[in-house]
Design an enzyme around this catalytic site. Structure first.
Site, mmCIF file in Angstrom:
data_model
loop_
_atom_site.group_PDB
_atom_site.id
_atom_site.type_symbol
_atom_site.label_atom_id
_atom_site.label_comp_id
_atom_site.label_asym_id
_atom_site.label_seq_id
_atom_site.Cartn_x
_atom_site.Cartn_y
_atom_site.Cartn_z
ATOM 1 C CD1 TRP A 33 2.523 1.036 1.837
ATOM 2 C CD2 TRP A 33 1.543 0.688 0.549
ATOM 3 N NE1 TRP A 33 2.028 2.300 1.745
ATOM 4 C CE2 TRP A 33 1.125 2.022 1.256
ATOM 5 C CE3 TRP A 33 -0.340 0.031 -0.139
ATOM 6 C CZ2 TRP A 33 0.380 3.172 0.265
ATOM 7 C CZ3 TRP A 33 -0.778 1.438 -1.267
ATOM 8 C CH2 TRP A 33 -0.953 2.606 -0.092
ATOM 9 C CB SER A 99 3.882 -6.665 -1.529
ATOM 10 O OG SER A 99 3.692 -5.172 -1.888
ATOM 11 C CG MET A 100 6.525 -3.010 2.738
ATOM 12 S SD MET A 100 5.698 -1.558 3.756
ATOM 13 C CE MET A 100 7.208 -0.866 4.449
ATOM 14 C CG ASP A 223 2.135 -7.255 -10.076
ATOM 15 O OD1 ASP A 223 1.971 -5.819 -9.458
ATOM 16 O OD2 ASP A 223 2.700 -8.309 -8.623
ATOM 17 C CG HIS A 252 0.962 -6.198 -6.460
ATOM 18 N ND1 HIS A 252 1.978 -6.571 -6.507
ATOM 19 C CD2 HIS A 252 0.445 -5.535 -4.805
ATOM 20 C CE1 HIS A 252 2.976 -6.251 -5.102
ATOM 21 N NE2 HIS A 252 1.634 -5.758 -4.231
#
Length: 272
Positions: A33, A99-100, A223, A252
């Protein structure tokens, strides 16, 4: 290999900027993101040196891609990924998604099938389903998601400052931190918020269950953005035969903070 165009075209005409380096078996790199393809630089160089071709698109509204006012829903973002794969005619692809990027990768397999995909690597994924519901009780309460989004809408730089420490390692350089802050702030706030909403409400439990490709999931046990037990561990349980590698004390931003270890694990998985 002949020179590739700098862009792929989405269904709605949005131009998607694509980095495409090297030749050999393709690795498609999907960013987090508010990150763009530049974040994968170290991985691209390392993979090229090992004989892999790296294809890394900028998500719409990010980096050097067009910035339309619409199309930040999960299916459109996923179709953007499909456009890159199809227009480059990529086959035997390993998708590496941070992630995203994980929601786009998992939804791609459900929506477009696995014909072109050889394997899947999810790095600190936000799958399978972040927000709390009746059938997803151990997840993030909706009120908490909305409070975070309200804080971002009011003062994004302040929110980033408040949440920066656990995102990196204590020894992450100030230069790297400044680079990422600038990258994140270059995404228009309406785009950032629309994408956050998409991440929060993407229910990919059925899609994850259906995956039949070798899958490696890499997640840090510190995370704060996508806690291991809510995301990576749950995703690993849903994807049959997947392997979960837990990095102790890791946050993260694994492609930045643990790039050497991540590359070693990725190369071992690509060769397996």
């Amino acid at each position: 290999m002949a020179s590739q165009p700098l862009h792929a075209s989405a269904k709605d005409g949005t131009k998607l900027f694509v980095q495409d380096w090297g030749s050999g078996r393709p690795v498609l790199l999907l960013a987090a993101w508010t990150f763009n393809s530049s974040v994968w630089g170290s991985q691209i160089v390392a993979l090229n040196a090992k004989g892999y071709r790296c294809v890394a698109p900028d998500r719409r509204g990010h980096g050097r891609s067009d910035m339309p006012t619409a199309g930040y829903d999960l299916d459109t973002l996923t179709d953007d990924v499909a456009a890159v794969i199809e227009q480059r005619d990529l086959r035997d692809v390993t998708i590496v998604a941070h992630s995203m990027g994980s929601i786009e990768a998992v939804n791609y397999l459900a929506r477009h099938g696995a014909d072109r995909i050889a394997r899947l690597v999810l790095v600190a994924p936000t799958t399978p389903y972040l927000v709390q519901s009746e059938d997803n009780p151990d997840a993030v309460p909706r009120a908490m998601v909305e409070a975070q989004n309200a804080a971002i809408a009011q003062d994004f730089p302040k929110w980033m400052g408040d949440n920066e420490a656990p995102f990196f390692m204590p020894d992450t350089s100030e230069a790297t931190r400044a680079w990422i802050r600038e990258m994140m702030l270059s995404v228009p706030l309406p785009v950032a918020l629309a994408c956050r909403k998409t991440i929060s409400f993407a229910d990919l439990r059925a899609a994850a269950r259906a995956i039949d490709r070798p899958t490696l999931i890499v997640h840090g046990d510190k995370d704060a953005s996508a806690p291991l037990e809510l995301t990576g561990a749950k995703t690993a349980k849903l994807i049959s035969g997947s392997r979960l590698a837990v990095y102790e004390g890791a946050p993260h931003a694994l492609p930045l903070t643990h790039s050497a270890r991540l590359m070693a694990d990725l190369l071992a998985f690509l060769d397996s």
